[in-house]
Design a protein around this motif. Structure first.
Motif, PDB file in Angstrom:
ATOM      1  N   LEU A   1       0.988  -1.157   0.186  1.00  0.00           N
ATOM      2  CA  LEU A   1      -0.216  -0.066   0.007  1.00  0.00           C
ATOM      3  C   LEU A   1       0.793   1.333  -0.137  1.00  0.00           C
ATOM      4  CD1 LEU A   1      -2.660  -1.231   2.700  1.00  0.00           C
ATOM      5  CD2 LEU A   1      -2.757  -1.303   0.091  1.00  0.00           C
ATOM      6  N   PRO A   2       0.287   2.544  -0.344  1.00  0.00           N
ATOM      7  CA  PRO A   2       0.943   3.664  -0.337  1.00  0.00           C
ATOM      8  C   PRO A   2       1.260   4.431   0.970  1.00  0.00           C
ATOM      9  CG  PRO A   2      -1.202   4.104  -1.424  1.00  0.00           C
ATOM     10  CD  PRO A   2      -0.996   2.688  -0.901  1.00  0.00           C
ATOM     11  N   SER A   3       0.714   3.765   2.160  1.00  0.00           N
ATOM     12  CA  SER A   3       0.794   4.389   3.556  1.00  0.00           C
ATOM     13  C   SER A   3       1.736   3.434   4.213  1.00  0.00           C
ATOM     14  CB  SER A   3      -0.581   4.495   3.947  1.00  0.00           C
ATOM     15  OG  SER A   3      -1.295   3.184   4.011  1.00  0.00           O
ATOM     16  N   LEU A   4       2.341   4.191   5.245  1.00  0.00           N
ATOM     17  CA  LEU A   4       3.166   3.270   6.252  1.00  0.00           C
ATOM     18  C   LEU A   4       2.081   2.258   7.139  1.00  0.00           C
ATOM     19  CD1 LEU A   4       6.088   4.575   8.095  1.00  0.00           C
ATOM     20  CD2 LEU A   4       4.203   3.758   9.486  1.00  0.00           C
ATOM     21  N   GLN A   5       2.728   1.157   7.517  1.00  0.00           N
ATOM     22  CA  GLN A   5       2.168   0.386   8.250  1.00  0.00           C
ATOM     23  C   GLN A   5       2.850  -0.049   9.368  1.00  0.00           C
ATOM     24  OE1 GLN A   5      -1.090  -0.956   7.213  1.00  0.00           O
ATOM     25  NE2 GLN A   5      -0.634   0.642   5.740  1.00  0.00           N
ATOM     26  N   THR A   6       2.415  -0.145  10.830  1.00  0.00           N
ATOM     27  CA  THR A   6       3.299  -0.794  11.844  1.00  0.00           C
ATOM     28  C   THR A   6       2.568  -2.320  12.279  1.00  0.00           C
ATOM     29  OG1 THR A   6       1.838   0.738  13.473  1.00  0.00           O
ATOM     30  CG2 THR A   6       4.164   1.369  12.539  1.00  0.00           C
ATOM     31  N   TRP A   7       3.391  -3.200  12.882  1.00  0.00           N
ATOM     32  CA  TRP A   7       3.035  -4.218  13.163  1.00  0.00           C
ATOM     33  C   TRP A   7       3.501  -4.634  14.706  1.00  0.00           C
ATOM     34  CZ3 TRP A   7      -0.311  -7.786  10.956  1.00  0.00           C
ATOM     35  CH2 TRP A   7      -0.747  -7.238   9.697  1.00  0.00           C
ATOM     36  N   HIS A   8       2.636  -5.213  15.441  1.00  0.00           N
ATOM     37  CA  HIS A   8       3.033  -5.471  16.712  1.00  0.00           C
ATOM     38  C   HIS A   8       2.672  -6.969  17.120  1.00  0.00           C
ATOM     39  CE1 HIS A   8       3.268  -5.045  21.213  1.00  0.00           C
ATOM     40  NE2 HIS A   8       2.139  -5.800  21.174  1.00  0.00           N
ATOM     41  N   LEU A   9       3.750  -7.443  17.855  1.00  0.00           N
ATOM     42  CA  LEU A   9       3.631  -8.979  18.343  1.00  0.00           C
ATOM     43  C   LEU A   9       3.473  -8.941  19.744  1.00  0.00           C
ATOM     44  CD1 LEU A   9       3.537 -11.985  17.946  1.00  0.00           C
ATOM     45  CD2 LEU A   9       6.136 -12.076  17.775  1.00  0.00           C
ATOM     46  N   ASP A  10       2.301  -9.624  20.316  1.00  0.00           N
ATOM     47  CA  ASP A  10       2.429  -9.989  21.550  1.00  0.00           C
ATOM     48  C   ASP A  10       2.985 -11.222  21.968  1.00  0.00           C
ATOM     49  OD1 ASP A  10       0.566  -7.706  22.130  1.00  0.00           O
ATOM     50  OD2 ASP A  10      -1.109  -9.037  22.465  1.00  0.00           O
ATOM     51  N   GLY A  11       3.556 -11.358  23.209  1.00  0.00           N
ATOM     52  CA  GLY A  11       4.090 -12.361  23.931  1.00  0.00           C
ATOM     53  C   GLY A  11       5.749 -12.406  23.683  1.00  0.00           C
ATOM     54  N   SER A  12       6.181 -11.635  22.728  1.00  0.00           N
ATOM     55  CA  SER A  12       7.692 -11.861  22.212  1.00  0.00           C
ATOM     56  C   SER A  12       8.034 -10.824  21.496  1.00  0.00           C
ATOM     57  CB  SER A  12       7.976 -13.059  21.080  1.00  0.00           C
ATOM     58  OG  SER A  12       7.640 -14.467  21.745  1.00  0.00           O
ATOM     59  N   SER A  13       9.356 -10.225  21.643  1.00  0.00           N
ATOM     60  CA  SER A  13       9.913  -9.355  20.845  1.00  0.00           C
ATOM     61  C   SER A  13      10.825  -9.720  19.814  1.00  0.00           C
ATOM     62  CB  SER A  13      10.888  -8.322  21.922  1.00  0.00           C
ATOM     63  OG  SER A  13      10.055  -7.822  22.602  1.00  0.00           O
ATOM     64  N   PHE A  14      11.297  -9.144  18.906  1.00  0.00           N
ATOM     65  CA  PHE A  14      11.669  -9.683  17.788  1.00  0.00           C
ATOM     66  C   PHE A  14      12.931  -8.595  17.438  1.00  0.00           C
ATOM     67  CE2 PHE A  14       7.528  -7.860  16.194  1.00  0.00           C
ATOM     68  CZ  PHE A  14       8.166  -6.398  15.792  1.00  0.00           C
ATOM     69  N   PHE A  15      13.957  -9.191  16.686  1.00  0.00           N
ATOM     70  CA  PHE A  15      15.228  -8.480  16.182  1.00  0.00           C
ATOM     71  C   PHE A  15      14.725  -7.948  14.633  1.00  0.00           C
ATOM     72  CE2 PHE A  15      16.843 -11.679  18.738  1.00  0.00           C
ATOM     73  CZ  PHE A  15      17.895 -10.898  19.614  1.00  0.00           C
ATOM     74  N   VAL A  16      14.873  -6.624  14.621  1.00  0.00           N
ATOM     75  CA  VAL A  16      14.462  -5.871  13.198  1.00  0.00           C
ATOM     76  C   VAL A  16      15.727  -6.172  12.205  1.00  0.00           C
ATOM     77  CG1 VAL A  16      13.548  -3.965  12.156  1.00  0.00           C
ATOM     78  CG2 VAL A  16      13.069  -4.415  14.474  1.00  0.00           C
ATOM     79  N   ALA A  17      15.639  -7.178  11.550  1.00  0.00           N
ATOM     80  CA  ALA A  17      16.954  -7.589  10.688  1.00  0.00           C
ATOM     81  C   ALA A  17      17.268  -6.787   9.625  1.00  0.00           C
ATOM     82  CB  ALA A  17      16.810  -9.023  10.455  1.00  0.00           C
ATOM     83  N   GLY A  18      16.223  -6.223   9.023  1.00  0.00           N
ATOM     84  CA  GLY A  18      16.200  -5.621   7.617  1.00  0.00           C
ATOM     85  C   GLY A  18      15.031  -4.698   7.249  1.00  0.00           C
ATOM     86  N   MET A  19      15.136  -4.042   6.456  1.00  0.00           N
ATOM     87  CA  MET A  19      13.844  -3.299   5.741  1.00  0.00           C
ATOM     88  C   MET A  19      14.625  -2.726   4.357  1.00  0.00           C
ATOM     89  SD  MET A  19      13.351   0.049   8.180  1.00  0.00           S
ATOM     90  CE  MET A  19      12.671  -0.804   9.417  1.00  0.00           C
TER      91      MET A  19
END
Length: 554
Positions: A435-453
């Protein structure tokens, strides 16, 4: 307190010692709180709106904890509709029963209460709580969470001798949350928000007082509906030190992007001439540009208002996606310090662990059954009204479908599915935003390593660009328009966990999934890995309905 609530309180307290010995050690500190959820009327932008307050306040009270504290929050719902709270960023180790989302908890009915019991196990950092049902979060009901280090654990920066401030920033709609919901149900998109608030306050109402020569920790969370925000303090540098429980490499910024659902901490030195300064929160990537303006005033200063134009001062660079992505990539984890434990955060060498599976999740929009929906791999999540966690626990068929992956369907569809995941798998999740707009995603229960974008579509070749050494470890990540973001997550927290868009409109229209993390070798999880269900009156009434449903399908 009536007899019904006394019974619930007694059940909760007895279970804390009997059913859940793993969560309650003799040395752990217990925090007991009573919160009443009610309607109130506020006019931060000059237009009266019905909001959701906690103990009469918006934002609600600070949940101030120390690592390993056991929390008992008795929530009394005086609204005329069901209600749930979720704890944005807290991992709730082995305890998805208290996650506070529709897939794990029965809603608290009007006039009833539910006591959340969980432990801030091995956690530190800046987080917040908020409502999770319907569009309640657009009406308030949120508040700050701090999890402080135990005194025996060193913190990788000097103690802020001036103190700490919690700053909840957000976009704001003057429209009532029920009207917003009716608009979405009718197939219409939400309009742009009406303004930006700081701690629920309108223009120039939020104030901080600094003493010259001291240092302050500002804990900033974006609790808004959908808008990315930039935070800055006129004439002062922001030293980023922490984001959602992980300490960062310390670097100064003139302005920091805080996307929906994200939290961070900065140190600000009161090293400027003693006068009043603008504290500015500005919208990003959306027009017309909106501003929330507060004041930082030095003690003893005679200035009543800051000088200069708050809409122009301290703009570090242009408001572009490229600039924002570069800033995101500049934020790295501090590998030399501990967090909740004394061992360094970098001692978990995630780059050396083999990825056991990859989930490629593409978000988009589609029309399903004549109604606009937001999808993940062409599937919009359908909330059945029955918690997936309970249906799984009682082995009730027909409530949801367990899938091993999440393949993209040929035709957009409405479905209730959960992704089956093995306990202690190391999973790569790739979010691809079409999509042409920014998204954000959240995970309950765990954190994650933001490896790349990166821009465009993700491919296996993109792994060569990953940061496999000091990627940030957090629970909410942004995905820029027409781009992808890859995260790596170690699923060591058994339970049913929600993975959702932090854009309330998109989540309400179906952009969420559940991860069913289990060992798969036993019908009854080991209490050391996942705690048993804790009965409570709202939960028990929901269970009775499930038993009827199960009897009808057997």
């Amino acid at each position: 307190m009536d007899l019904r609530r006394l019974v619930v309180a007694a059940v909760v307290l007895s279970e804390a010692g009997i059913l859940h010995p793993a969560i309650v050690g003799g040395e752990d500190h217990h925090v007991f709180l009573d919160w009443e959820v009610s309607y109130a009327v506020r006019s931060p932008l000059g237009v009266a709106k019905r909001v959701i307050a906690i103990n009469g306040r918006l934002p609600g009270p600070l949940l101030n904890l120390t690592t390993n504290d056991v929390v008992h929050v008795n929530v009394v719902n005086t609204l005329d509709e069901p209600f749930l709270l979720t704890w944005n960023g807290l991992q709730l180790r082995r305890n998805s029963w208290n996650d506070g989302v529709a897939g794990t908890n029965c809603p608290i009915p009007p006039g009833e209460n539910w006591t959340y019991v969980f432990q801030a196990k091995d956690e530190v950092g800046t987080f917040f709580y908020r409502p999770s049902l319907a569009l309640h979060a657009a009406a308030g009901g949120h508040g700050p969470i701090r999890v402080n280090n135990r005194p025996v654990i060193d913190v990788p920066f000097p103690h802020p001798d001036g103190g700490e401030f919690d700053l909840l920033i957000q976009d704001w709609y003057n429209m009532d949350a029920t009207q917003m919901q009716e608009r979405l149900d009718g197939g219409r998109a939400l309009p742009p928000p009406d303004g930006v608030l700081i701690n629920g306050l309108g223009p120039y109402e939020a104030e901080l007082t600094f003493e010259a020569g001291r240092t302050y920790r500002l804990r900033v969370s974006n609790v808004g509906t959908r808008t990315s925000l930039a935070f800055r303090v006129q004439g002062h540098k922001l030293l980023l030190v922490e984001a959602e429980g992980a300490y960062t490499q310390q670097k100064h910024y003139a302005s920091l992007d805080v996307h929906p659902g994200q939290s961070l901490s900065v140190l600000v030195a009161a090293d400027q001439p003693p006068k009043a300064y603008h504290m500015v929160v500005s919208s990003l990537f959306a027009g017309p540009e909106l501003y929330g303006v507060g004041t930082v005033r030095y003690a003893g200063s005679s200035d009543q208002m800051p000088s200069g134009n708050p809409l122009l001062d301290d703009r570090s660079s242009h408001n572009t996606y490229n600039r924002s992505m570069e800033q995101a990539k500049s934020i790295r984890m501090n590998l030399t310090s501990g967090a909740a434990r004394p061992n360094p955060q970098g001692s978990f060498h995630y780059g050396q662990i083999n990825i056991t599976r990859t989930l490629l999740l593409r978000n988009d929009e589609s029309e399903i059954g004549g109604r606009r929906r937001c999808t993940v791999n062409s599937v919009a999540f359908a909330n059945t009204g029955t918690p997936l966690k309970l249906a799984d626990y009682f082995r009730v068929a027909g409530v949801f479908t367990v899938v091993s992956g999440w393949p993209e369907t040929r035709n957009p569809t409405l479905s209730t599915m959960a992704i089956d995941a093995s306990y202690k798998d190391f999973v790569q999740i790739v979010f691809e935003n079409r999509l042409p707009s920014l998204q954000t995603w959240h995970l309950d229960g765990s954190s994650f390593f933001v490896a790349g974008m990166g821009w465009g579509k993700w491919s296996q070749d993109a792994r060569s660009t990953y940061n496999m050494v000091d990627a940030m470890y957090r629970s909410t990540v942004q995905v820029y328009p027409k781009s992808w973001t890859a995260v790596l997550v170690y699923l060591d927290n058994e339970g049913m966990w929600n993975l959702r868009s932090q854009d309330l409109e998109r989540r309400y229209l179906g952009q969420e999934v559940y991860l069913r993390v289990s060992q798969g070798n036993s019908e009854v999880p080991d209490p050391r890995d996942e705690m048993p269900m804790r009965p409570c009156l709202p939960m028990l009434s929901c269970v009775e309905k499930l038993k009827v449903l199960k009897a009808g399908t057997s």
